[in-house]
Write an enzyme that holds these catalytic residues in place. Structure first.
Site, mmCIF file in Angstrom:
data_model
loop_
_atom_site.group_PDB
_atom_site.id
_atom_site.type_symbol
_atom_site.label_atom_id
_atom_site.label_comp_id
_atom_site.label_asym_id
_atom_site.label_seq_id
_atom_site.Cartn_x
_atom_site.Cartn_y
_atom_site.Cartn_z
ATOM 1 N N LYS A 109 0.826 -1.205 0.000
ATOM 2 C CA LYS A 109 0.000 0.000 0.000
ATOM 3 C C LYS A 109 0.874 1.275 0.000
ATOM 4 O O LYS A 109 2.087 1.214 0.244
ATOM 5 C CB LYS A 109 -0.938 -0.039 1.215
ATOM 6 N N TYR A 135 -12.257 -1.665 -3.502
ATOM 7 C CA TYR A 135 -12.842 -1.859 -2.166
ATOM 8 C C TYR A 135 -14.361 -1.655 -2.180
ATOM 9 O O TYR A 135 -14.938 -1.247 -1.175
ATOM 10 C CB TYR A 135 -12.179 -0.895 -1.174
ATOM 11 N N ASN A 140 -2.242 0.158 6.946
ATOM 12 C CA ASN A 140 -1.709 -1.111 7.448
ATOM 13 C C ASN A 140 -0.809 -1.831 6.450
ATOM 14 O O ASN A 140 -0.728 -3.059 6.437
ATOM 15 C CB ASN A 140 -2.843 -1.998 7.955
ATOM 16 N N HIS A 174 -2.063 -5.464 1.551
ATOM 17 C CA HIS A 174 -3.340 -6.151 1.327
ATOM 18 C C HIS A 174 -3.075 -7.618 1.028
ATOM 19 O O HIS A 174 -2.070 -7.953 0.411
ATOM 20 C CB HIS A 174 -4.071 -5.522 0.133
ATOM 21 N N GLU A 226 -9.442 -10.066 -8.002
ATOM 22 C CA GLU A 226 -8.509 -8.966 -7.726
ATOM 23 C C GLU A 226 -7.300 -9.008 -8.671
ATOM 24 O O GLU A 226 -6.808 -7.968 -9.123
ATOM 25 C CB GLU A 226 -8.055 -9.029 -6.270
HETATM 26 P P1 ADP Z 1 -8.106 -6.766 5.364
HETATM 27 O O1 ADP Z 1 -7.330 -5.782 4.532
HETATM 28 O O2 ADP Z 1 -7.304 -7.271 6.527
HETATM 29 O O3 ADP Z 1 -8.743 -7.869 4.535
HETATM 30 P P2 ADP Z 1 -10.755 -5.534 5.544
HETATM 31 O O4 ADP Z 1 -11.138 -6.216 4.259
HETATM 32 O O5 ADP Z 1 -11.698 -5.655 6.704
HETATM 33 O O6 ADP Z 1 -9.313 -5.964 6.047
HETATM 34 O O7 ADP Z 1 -10.592 -3.956 5.274
HETATM 35 C C1 ADP Z 1 -9.975 -3.508 4.098
HETATM 36 C C2 ADP Z 1 -9.088 -2.344 4.445
HETATM 37 O O8 ADP Z 1 -9.890 -1.261 4.903
HETATM 38 C C3 ADP Z 1 -8.102 -2.605 5.597
HETATM 39 O O9 ADP Z 1 -6.941 -3.277 5.192
HETATM 40 C C4 ADP Z 1 -7.839 -1.190 6.074
HETATM 41 O O10 ADP Z 1 -6.890 -0.527 5.230
HETATM 42 C C5 ADP Z 1 -9.199 -0.528 5.906
HETATM 43 N N1 ADP Z 1 -9.974 -0.592 7.152
HETATM 44 C C6 ADP Z 1 -10.609 -1.672 7.666
HETATM 45 N N2 ADP Z 1 -11.225 -1.375 8.828
HETATM 46 C C7 ADP Z 1 -10.971 -0.055 9.059
HETATM 47 C C8 ADP Z 1 -11.317 0.872 10.098
HETATM 48 N N3 ADP Z 1 -12.057 0.475 11.140
HETATM 49 N N4 ADP Z 1 -10.866 2.144 9.995
HETATM 50 C C9 ADP Z 1 -10.121 2.555 8.939
HETATM 51 N N5 ADP Z 1 -9.759 1.723 7.919
HETATM 52 C C10 ADP Z 1 -10.166 0.452 7.985
#
Ligand code: ADP
Length: 143
Positions: free
Chosen positions: A11, A51, A114, A117, A128
């Site tokens: 990212k 997303y 974070n 992905h 994807e």
């Molecule tokens: P992952 O990436 O671990 O599969 P998710 O699909 O739940 O997680 O969420 C997609 C992305 O959205 C996350 O990697 C993160 O960047 C963002 N995200 C998820 N939950 C939150 C939150 N509560 N606040 C801000 N950003 C979030």
């Protein structure tokens, strides 16, 4: 031997922190083979489409802004059990909850930013991968 694929994105925070090399090295050392890779900058529309499942979530706007804030590095990775193994390798969405030694535990600042992905199912991995790469950009298809 069955081989699975997953889609990852280093990212914009990963790129900004100068961690492309370090994270890519760890991905390869963990046994994932890179079969497609590019440096690109997502538009808000492309990030939003990726997303789309989160469109109604309160963090969607923040997520789209972040994902289009700078270059990122999508890759298609191959390994047996790629999807589950890669999710374990990167750690929980919230780095505060991620296991020690995972990418997110080691490098991520927050649940939003974070670092990386990883697809959450084989079906989504295929969708994807096709979102970012054409057939001719996947080296395994050219062998
Ligand atoms: P992952 O990436 O671990 O599969 P998710 O699909 O739940 O997680 O969420 C997609 C992305 O959205 C996350 O990697 C993160 O960047 C963002 N995200 C998820 N939950 C939150 C939150 N509560 N606040 C801000 N950003 C979030």
């Amino acid at each position: 031997m069955a081989t699975n694929r997953t889609l990852t994105i280093l990212k914009p925070d990963c790129v900004k922190k100068g961690l492309i090399g370090e994270v890519t090295k760890r991905i390869q050392e963990a046994g994932f083979k890179i079969v497609a890779m590019k440096l690109t900058r997502l538009t808000e529309a492309t990030a939003g489409g990726f997303y789309d499942v989160h469109r109604e979530r309160p963090f969607f706007g923040e997520l789209v802004e972040f994902m289009s804030s700078g270059p990122c590095v999508p890759m298609i990775l191959e390994k047996d059990n790629a999807v589950a193994d890669f999710r374990a390798f990167i750690g929980a969405t919230n780095p505060a909850e991620a296991d020690e030694g995972t990418i997110r535990a080691d490098f991520a600042d927050s649940v939003g930013e974070n670092i990386i992905h990883g697809s959450d199912s084989d079906e989504n991995a295929a969708m994807e991968a096709a979102y970012f790469f054409s057939q001719s950009e996947v080296v395994a298809n050219l062998d």
